[in-house]
Design an enzyme around this catalytic site. Structure first.
Site, PDB file in Angstrom:
ATOM      1  N   THR B  43     -10.399   6.000   5.613  1.00 46.90           N
ATOM      2  CA  THR B  43      -9.821   5.240   4.509  1.00 46.90           C
ATOM      3  C   THR B  43      -9.655   6.049   3.229  1.00 46.90           C
ATOM      4  O   THR B  43      -8.739   5.799   2.452  1.00 46.90           O
ATOM      5  CB  THR B  43     -10.670   3.982   4.239  1.00 46.90           C
ATOM      6  OG1 THR B  43     -10.681   3.186   5.414  1.00 46.90           O
ATOM      7  CG2 THR B  43     -10.134   3.175   3.075  1.00 46.90           C
ATOM      8  N   HIS B  51       3.192   0.883   4.702  1.00 42.36           N
ATOM      9  CA  HIS B  51       4.465   1.055   5.403  1.00 42.36           C
ATOM     10  C   HIS B  51       5.253  -0.233   5.522  1.00 42.36           C
ATOM     11  O   HIS B  51       4.680  -1.320   5.583  1.00 42.36           O
ATOM     12  CB  HIS B  51       4.197   1.624   6.803  1.00 42.36           C
ATOM     13  CG  HIS B  51       3.687   3.034   6.753  1.00 42.36           C
ATOM     14  ND1 HIS B  51       4.468   4.088   6.374  1.00 42.36           N
ATOM     15  CD2 HIS B  51       2.462   3.538   7.017  1.00 42.36           C
ATOM     16  CE1 HIS B  51       3.745   5.200   6.412  1.00 42.36           C
ATOM     17  NE2 HIS B  51       2.523   4.899   6.798  1.00 42.36           N
ATOM     18  N   SER B 345      -2.103   5.242  11.606  1.00 40.83           N
ATOM     19  CA  SER B 345      -1.004   4.646  10.866  1.00 40.83           C
ATOM     20  C   SER B 345      -0.352   3.566  11.734  1.00 40.83           C
ATOM     21  O   SER B 345      -0.122   3.801  12.904  1.00 40.83           O
ATOM     22  CB  SER B 345       0.005   5.727  10.517  1.00 40.83           C
ATOM     23  OG  SER B 345       1.074   5.200   9.782  1.00 40.83           O
TER      24      SER B 345
END
Lengths: 121, 489, 420
Positions: B43, B51, B345
């Site tokens: 983190t 995103h 991600s």
């Protein structure tokens, strides 16, 4: 016997070679001028250094260690032992610049003095 | 009847889950975090990009794709409620070759499938107006919903709000064993009863899952995590940023590419590259000469007016947790064990939606949720003195005159803010930095580090040489100045 | 606190104290604004001798040198605000002065008016990430100045097995300090093929303490888990790239970085350009005329913020000049002048001041790009030259020119020529 000494009198930093016989200087070579002669002679026969360090101080404003120095240069070979000795002591505020912290340090006849003033908190 | 929930891992996923669960009655929630602070793993070392959601193929990566754009949407509201710094600057996928325009169109289609709002394919002129410093820009996919935040501040905010709503945070607490039958979790700080165990342990998600004897996902994927390293440059604020939005190169099947963007503070950031490491290298957060060269050179191809390397103020490497199939595993098993792992991600963007998915999983396993009457959704960040108006500054100083003493002059951070950070749980220099930005400027904490340590020593009542930089035992200072000389006695 | 002053001195170190004293002695109402909790700037932590050889003709320690100026400021009763910073400077066009906002715990946030500002804020240190130094993120990497603060103000040892990167004066001085307090100093590594500081320091810091100096070397990686455990060093070629096959791991728990100073105006989130100051990319400090006035009217710069100095004596002289000229202009206004630019020739990195008038004698400060022996530094437009036996980048070269000489020409190019 030959000893190498760097001259520090000007930025050139000539490396002098000093030839000694029975502890006496016979010849100095490698210097590009003679401004460094006295310094080189002293460095070889009786090298001295100004000793300086910081030692713990209690009750001072803004600092927790006090910078100290010998009032004059002392023999270079005493430096290591001197620093061991100075590691043992501490002082209390207030201190005035120039105050003698240790008189006749290590039998040299030279004092260790405060390098700054320190007010109490 | 109150049920006990243990969340393993205080990163963005764990803290988001904690906050979400704290909205409900009859749950006693504890976060167990092995480091001295939240956000210490993946983190704290990532791009901080929320995103938009056009990256993830919903066929290949259904979990990620299903969470990202919804999470992005939730963040638009959550960053306001939790007072998290964020810039909704939108993203560009830049095409510099004609054949790349087709890829943009594929991404656009994918974005539509994933419900990404307001996307547009821009032609050369329009794209060039928005981004004048990308020579060779032929077209771009524009996604205005994409944003950038500070990922550790986000996790800190989630944790603070969760704690405000009754969650307990146990730091320096490392899980050593899990007994699903006896419903308990054993740690280095004692045992925790657990009706529900939620595994949000990041890089160590596999280790925790194995403790619960779950070695494969419900679909048969091996639960084996290996780290994927990405390296970054952060440049001086004073350089400005040559781009206005988050810039992606056109992706290839291999990678999303190396990006450039102005972060939540306005500093230019570039990265990450991608280097897969073996599974036992989860502590290798080193930057490499080759990796840094690769990141800088690749971005410079796209944006030649990148700030010079000498004006970098931070290089760092982040490790992402990759499962073999590179999708997330967010699912439940028997006896109240839930995995929320393999979060690479878009883990940050997904986090608020991941948390809601965990709620759904608990519902499936029979927990009956009832909303609390008194849930406080708001959290205020530590006031940023330097950003306040003159009147607000004066008011703050009246309240506490320590806000008038500027300690970090690069970022304008005051003693008052540092004291507040310590009150809110910072026990390391890095924790203070993360909460206040002290030390994150161009001098890289050279001037303020001794002052931060003095303040921490005073506030925590511990000697200066016991204050850690990041981890409890990193010995930032090794002892009194005379300690070595005195050893000679 | 007197809020309507003539000269605001920002930064209470050697340059600032000298500027404040001179401005005061010239009849100005002065206030010194200092970020730290006491005056002195960097000098209180420079506990070694070598200060004041020119200015006082004595070999003083840093604290001894600066206390003389602190005493004078106190004796004159010059207004001083410590723990304070200027958070805003605005040109007050109607008033012909500057509006300042000051922030400090004794006064809170207050506005003040000043006719002139003297920036004497010194430098920041170049740090790890400016070098993009790869490796692990560990405790134990310190810039030399920060390590010095921990040792000689706070009384803590930053480490016990030390590698120093950079053989500038600060790096060598810190190598000695660590050795003096019982640490093992493994070596000083220097990128260049020559030492970065004074020969005096090579002898008295490194040779005295048997600390090896490795020229043409650099650190290529920092290794460790939570604290530094070793660094990887390598020899470099003439392009300063590591030579393959020369990498060596040096065990240590501390890496001290002495890799450069950068002038810094230290105003929180305010850039020099925000306050009208143009910078010289060769010094990283402001462009100034012979009055040490920057491109912003009545904003002056002196000391290490103007350019990185080697000797505090020069810093003091620059501070005095800024203080005196600030007072002159406040009293008599600006004289209309056709400024002549100074131009550094090849092998000269910079010349300060950048503009001269011919109305007064000027001392020029410059640095050479590489060490040379038996050189002339000359200004062909004027036909004046000085001889130097040795010039080295770490040693500032000073040259004085008369007003009459400067008056004759339109520009001054400073060239360095090998004497045949």
């Amino acid at each position: 016997m030959k000893r190498k000494v760097t001259c520090i009198v000007c930025p050139r930093g000539c490396r002098a070679i000093v030839e000694l016989i029975d502890g006496e200087i016979k010849e100095i070579s490698g210097l590009k001028c003679n401004k460094g002669d006295d310094y080189i002679k002293q460095e070889v026969t009786h090298p001295v250094r100004l000793l300086f360090t910081t030692i713990p101080i209690e009750g001072a404003k803004n600092i927790d260690v006090l910078p100290v120095r010998t009032s004059q240069p002392i023999p270079k070979d005493l430096l290591d032992k001197s620093l061991d000795e100075l590691a043992k002591i501490k002082v209390n505020a207030p201190v005035k610049i120039g105050d003698v912290i240790i008189k006749d340090f290590m039998g040299t006849g030279i004092d260790v003095i405060a390098s700054r003033s320190a007010n109490s908190e | 009847m109150t049920e006990k929930v243990v969340i393993i891992g205080g990163g963005i996923t764990g803290t988001a889950i904690a906050r979400e669960l704290s909205k409900y009655d009859n749950l006693k929630i504890a976060i167990l975090e092995k480091e001295p602070d939240v956000a210490c793993g993946t983190t704290k070392a990532n791009s901080g990009i929320i995103h938009a959601g056009y990256d993830d193929d919903p066929q290949k990566y259904p979990v990620r794709a299903g969470l990202c754009s919804k999470g992005n949407h939730l963040w638009h509201d959550l960053t306001g409620k939790l007072d998290i710094p964020v810039r909704w600057i939108g993203s560009f996928v830049a095409a510099i070759k004609d054949e790349q325009i087709e890829v943009l169109e594929d991404l656009y289609e994918r974005g539509i499938k994933n419900r990404v709002p307001s996307m547009k394919i821009l032609g050369k002129e329009e794209a060039g107006k928005m981004e004048p410093n990308i020579p060779g820009l032929k077209a771009a996919l524009w996604a205005p919903s994409e944003g950038v935040t500070s990922p550790y501040e986000a996790a800190i905010a989630l944790a603070e709000n969760a704690i405000d709503n009754g969650v307990t945070l146990h730091l320096n607490t490392e899980v050593q064993a899990i007994d699903l039958e006896k419903r308990k979790v054993t740690t280095n700080r004692g045992e925790f009863e657990a009706d529900w165990i939620i595994n949000a342990a990041g890089l160590y998600g596999d280790k925790i899952s194995h403790m619960a004897e779950i070695y494969k996902s419900n679909a048969g994927v091996d639960i084996r995590i290996h780290p994927r390293k990405g390296e970054y440059f952060v440049f001086e604020y004073e350089c400005g940023c040559p781009v206005n939005h988050i810039i992606f190169p056109t992706p290839t099947p291999a990678s999303k590419g190396i990006l450039i963007w102005p972060d939540a503070e306005g500093n230019t950031v570039i990265g990450p590259n991608a280097q897969d490491l073996p599974g036992d290298k989860k502590e290798d957060k080193s930057t490499t000469a080759e990796g840094l060269d690769e990141v800088y050179e690749k971005v410079r191809e796209l944006v030649p007016t990148l700030p010079p390397r000498s004006r970098c103020i931070k290089n760092f490497a982040g490790l992402r947790a990759e499962l073999p199939h590179t999708d997330f595993i967010i699912e439940g098993y028997n006896a109240g064990f839930i995995n929320a792992i393999g979060i690479r991600s878009p883990g940050l963007a997904s986090a608020p939606m991941t948390a809601k998915k965990v709620v759904d999983l608990m519902k499936e396993q029979g927990f009956s949720f009832s909303k609390k009457d008194k849930f406080n959704p708001y959290r205020r960040k530590i006031p940023r003195f330097n950003e306040l108006s003159q009147k607000e500054k004066e008011r703050l100083i009246k309240r506490d005159k320590r806000y008038a003493r500027i300690v970090c002059w690069c970022e304008g951070v005051t003693e008052g803010e540092i004291v507040e950070a310590i009150k809110r749980g910072a026990s390391t220099v890095e924790g203070v930095s993360f909460r206040t930005r002290a030390g994150m400027g161009r001098c890289q904490s050279g001037s303020c580090l001794p002052r931060i340590i003095s303040i921490m020593s005073r506030e925590l009542g511990i000697p200066k040489d016991k204050i850690p930089l990041k981890a409890g035992d990193d010995h930032l200072l090794i002892g009194n100045i005379k300690a070595l000389r005195r050893r000679n006695e | 606190m007197n809020r309507d002053i003539d000269v605001a001195v920002i930064g209470g170190g050697a340059a600032g104290l000298a500027a404040a004293i001179k401005a005061y002695e010239n009849g100005m109402k002065v206030t010194i604004f200092e970020w730290a909790d006491e005056l002195g700037g960097i000098l209180p932590q420079c506990v070694h001798p070598g200060f004041g050889l020119e200015y006082f003709k004595k070999d003083l320690t840093g604290p001894e040198y600066i206390e003389r100026f602190i005493d004078k400021v106190e004796n004159y009763g010059i207004q001083t605000m410590t723990n304070s910073m200027i958070v805003q400077i605005k040109e007050n066009n109607s008033d012909n002065g500057k509006k300042l906002v000051v922030c400090g715990p004794d006064t809170g946030l207050i506005e003040a008016k000043s006719k002139a500002v003297i920036l004497t804020t010194g430098c920041r240190e170049r740090a790890r990430h400016n070098l993009n130094l790869p490796g692990d993120r560990v405790a134990g990497v310190f810039t030399a100045g920060t390590a010095q603060r921990f040792m000689d103000i706070e009384g803590f040892m930053p480490g016990k097995e030390v590698v120093v990167l950079g053989s500038g004066d600060v790096g060598m001085i810190m190598a000695r300090r660590f050795a003096q307090e019982g640490a093992e100093v493994k070596g000083v590594y220097e990128l260049m093929p020559f030492p970065g500081g004074l020969t005096r320091n090579v002898v008295q810091c490194l040779e005295d303490y048997d600390i090896p100096l490795h020229l043409s070397h650099t650190v290529t990686r920092i290794n460790g888990r939570k604290r530094v455990e070793s660094v990887t060093v390598a020899r470099v070629d003439k392009n300063f790239d590591p030579i393959p096959g020369t990498k060596k791991e040096v065990k240590c728990d501390t890496l001290i970085l002495s890799v450069g100073l950068i002038p810094d105006c230290r105003l929180p989130k305010i850039l020099p350009t925000d306050i009208g100051i143009k910078l010289d990319e060769n010094t990283n400090g402001p462009i100034v005329n012979e009055l040490l006035e920057t491109s912003q009217s009545l904003t002056f710069a002196a000391g290490n913020f103007l350019m990185v100095n080697d000797m505090v004596d020069d810093v003091t002289l620059q501070g005095e000049m800024a203080g005196k000229f600030a007072a002159d202009i406040i009293k008599n206004g600006h004289t209309s002048v056709r400024w002549k630019p100074t131009i550094p020739g090849d092998e000269i990195r910079f010349v300060v001041p950048h503009k001269v008038s011919g109305l007064r004698d000027v001392t020029f400060y410059m640095r050479v790009e590489k060490p040379m022996e038996n050189v002339h530094i000359e200004i062909p437009e004027i036909g004046r030259k000085i001889f130097r036996m040795v010039v080295r980048p770490p040693e500032m070269v000073k040259m004085d020119l008369n007003a009459e000489d400067i008056k004759k020409v339109d520009k001054l190019t400073f060239k360095i020529r090998q004497r045949s």
